[in-house]
Motif scaffolding. Structure first.
Motif, short mmCIF file in Angstrom:
data_model
loop_
_atom_site.label_atom_id
_atom_site.label_comp_id
_atom_site.label_asym_id
_atom_site.label_seq_id
_atom_site.Cartn_x
_atom_site.Cartn_y
_atom_site.Cartn_z
N GLY A 183 0.82 -1.21 0.00
CA GLY A 183 0.00 0.00 0.00
C GLY A 183 0.85 1.25 0.00
N MET A 184 1.85 1.30 0.87
CA MET A 184 2.72 2.47 0.93
C MET A 184 3.57 2.58 -0.32
SD MET A 184 3.55 5.14 2.69
CE MET A 184 3.13 4.87 4.43
N PHE A 185 4.06 1.45 -0.80
CA PHE A 185 4.92 1.46 -1.99
C PHE A 185 4.16 1.98 -3.21
CE2 PHE A 185 6.77 -0.62 -5.75
CZ PHE A 185 8.09 -0.21 -5.63
N THR A 186 2.95 1.47 -3.41
CA THR A 186 2.15 1.91 -4.55
C THR A 186 1.81 3.39 -4.45
OG1 THR A 186 1.19 -0.30 -4.76
CG2 THR A 186 0.02 1.50 -5.84
N THR A 187 1.49 3.83 -3.25
CA THR A 187 1.17 5.23 -3.02
C THR A 187 2.36 6.12 -3.35
OG1 THR A 187 -0.42 4.69 -1.29
CG2 THR A 187 0.42 6.92 -1.30
N LEU A 188 3.54 5.70 -2.90
CA LEU A 188 4.75 6.47 -3.14
C LEU A 188 5.13 6.44 -4.62
CD1 LEU A 188 6.91 7.99 -1.35
CD2 LEU A 188 8.30 5.92 -1.55
N LEU A 189 5.04 5.27 -5.22
CA LEU A 189 5.41 5.11 -6.63
C LEU A 189 4.54 5.97 -7.54
CD1 LEU A 189 7.33 3.37 -8.48
CD2 LEU A 189 5.39 1.82 -8.76
N HIS A 194 2.79 12.97 -0.05
CA HIS A 194 3.96 13.84 -0.02
C HIS A 194 5.04 13.31 0.90
CE1 HIS A 194 1.68 16.77 -2.30
NE2 HIS A 194 0.71 16.72 -1.41
N TYR A 195 5.00 12.01 1.20
CA TYR A 195 6.02 11.42 2.05
C TYR A 195 7.36 11.36 1.32
CZ TYR A 195 2.13 9.61 4.91
OH TYR A 195 1.02 9.49 5.68
N THR A 196 8.42 11.63 2.07
CA THR A 196 9.75 11.34 1.55
C THR A 196 9.98 9.84 1.71
OG1 THR A 196 10.81 11.61 3.71
CG2 THR A 196 10.58 13.59 2.33
N PRO A 197 10.98 9.28 1.02
CA PRO A 197 11.26 7.85 1.22
C PRO A 197 11.51 7.50 2.68
CG PRO A 197 12.38 8.63 -0.73
CD PRO A 197 11.79 9.84 -0.08
N GLU A 198 12.17 8.41 3.41
CA GLU A 198 12.46 8.17 4.82
C GLU A 198 11.17 8.16 5.65
OE1 GLU A 198 15.88 9.43 2.65
OE2 GLU A 198 13.96 10.48 2.93
N GLU A 199 10.27 9.09 5.36
CA GLU A 199 9.00 9.13 6.08
C GLU A 199 8.16 7.91 5.77
OE1 GLU A 199 8.34 13.99 6.32
OE2 GLU A 199 7.65 12.87 4.56
N ALA A 200 8.17 7.50 4.51
CA ALA A 200 7.39 6.32 4.11
C ALA A 200 7.90 5.08 4.83
CB ALA A 200 7.48 6.13 2.59
#
Length: 227
Positions: A183-189, A194-200
């Motif tokens: 879920g987080m990966f798809t959202t970030l991709l 607006h999450y940074t990779p570190e926040e994610a």
């Protein structure tokens, strides 16, 4: 090894190395068959004599970018014998690198490669055996599993062996943690937040830790539910 096989390996290396270089210099989304062929010094038609489609070539090249992740997870997991911590470390490393280089992890673990992804993996490690030899023997079987759920089952297996989770509880943890990451990966991709990779990674690991700690704590009070 006969001359035909040697030529095949040599050509594979030419095209994989050219793809790797293009990813580094132009970006993942800019890679095309024509550019790979030009970089390697051949025409586009030649590539199709060795690779079924562009996704296969991207897959092989992307595996080369996993070296830092594989080295890190191997090193960190060797620091503890606690199966829970090993499991969490595996997720820490996986989430960290997947959010840093999402295109690479999307290609290696989620992209549709057709019917034979395990064959492609085996072919890669046959072509680059040193990549496999650098990994502890206990982790090598997981590298031959591209399916996220299957890799997760391998990683969580020691918790079952240690009596910390029943098989059913382990399957539930595996499914839940994979869903959190996906879920987080798809959202970030897809640039849906607006999450940074570190926040994610921080948020993902918060949820994964809560899931694992809850299930491990639950297993101490519930009867076994393997049947």
């Amino acid at each position: 090894m006969n001359n035909k096989e040697l030529k095949k390996r040599r050509m594979w290396t030419f095209f994989i190395d050219a793809t790797e270089e293009l990813i580094k210099t132009e970006g993942f989304q800019q890679v095309t068959i024509r550019k790979v062929a030009d970089k390697a010094g051949y025409n586009s038609a030649t590539i199709y004599n060795y690779f079924g489609e562009l996704s296969h070539l991207l897959f092989f090249a992307s595996l080369k970018f996993l070296k830092p992740y594989l080295e890190t997870v191997s090193r960190e997991m060797e620091k503890t014998d606690d199966p829970v911590e090993k499991y969490l470390i595996a997720w820490e490393c996986f989430s960290e690198y997947s959010f840093k280089i999402p295109d690479i992890f999307q290609t290696v673990f989620l992209m549709d490669l057709g019917d034979h992804p395990k064959t492609l993996l085996a072919s890669y490690y046959e072509l680059y055996p040193s990549d496999l030899m650098a990994i502890p023997e206990e982790l090598q079987p997981a590298l031959m599993e591209r399916n996220i759920a299957d890799r997760g089952r391998f990683t969580i297996g020691p918790l079952v062996k240690a009596g910390l989770l029943s098989e059913i509880q382990a399957e539930e943890v595996n499914e839940l943690t994979n869903l959190v990451w996906q879920g987080m990966f798809t959202t970030l991709l897809n640039n849906r937040n607006h999450y940074t990779p570190e926040e994610a990674q921080k948020r993902t690991m918060k949820y994964i830790r809560e899931i694992v700690e809850h299930k491990v704590g639950l297993s101490k009070t519930e009867p076994a539910r393997n049947a």
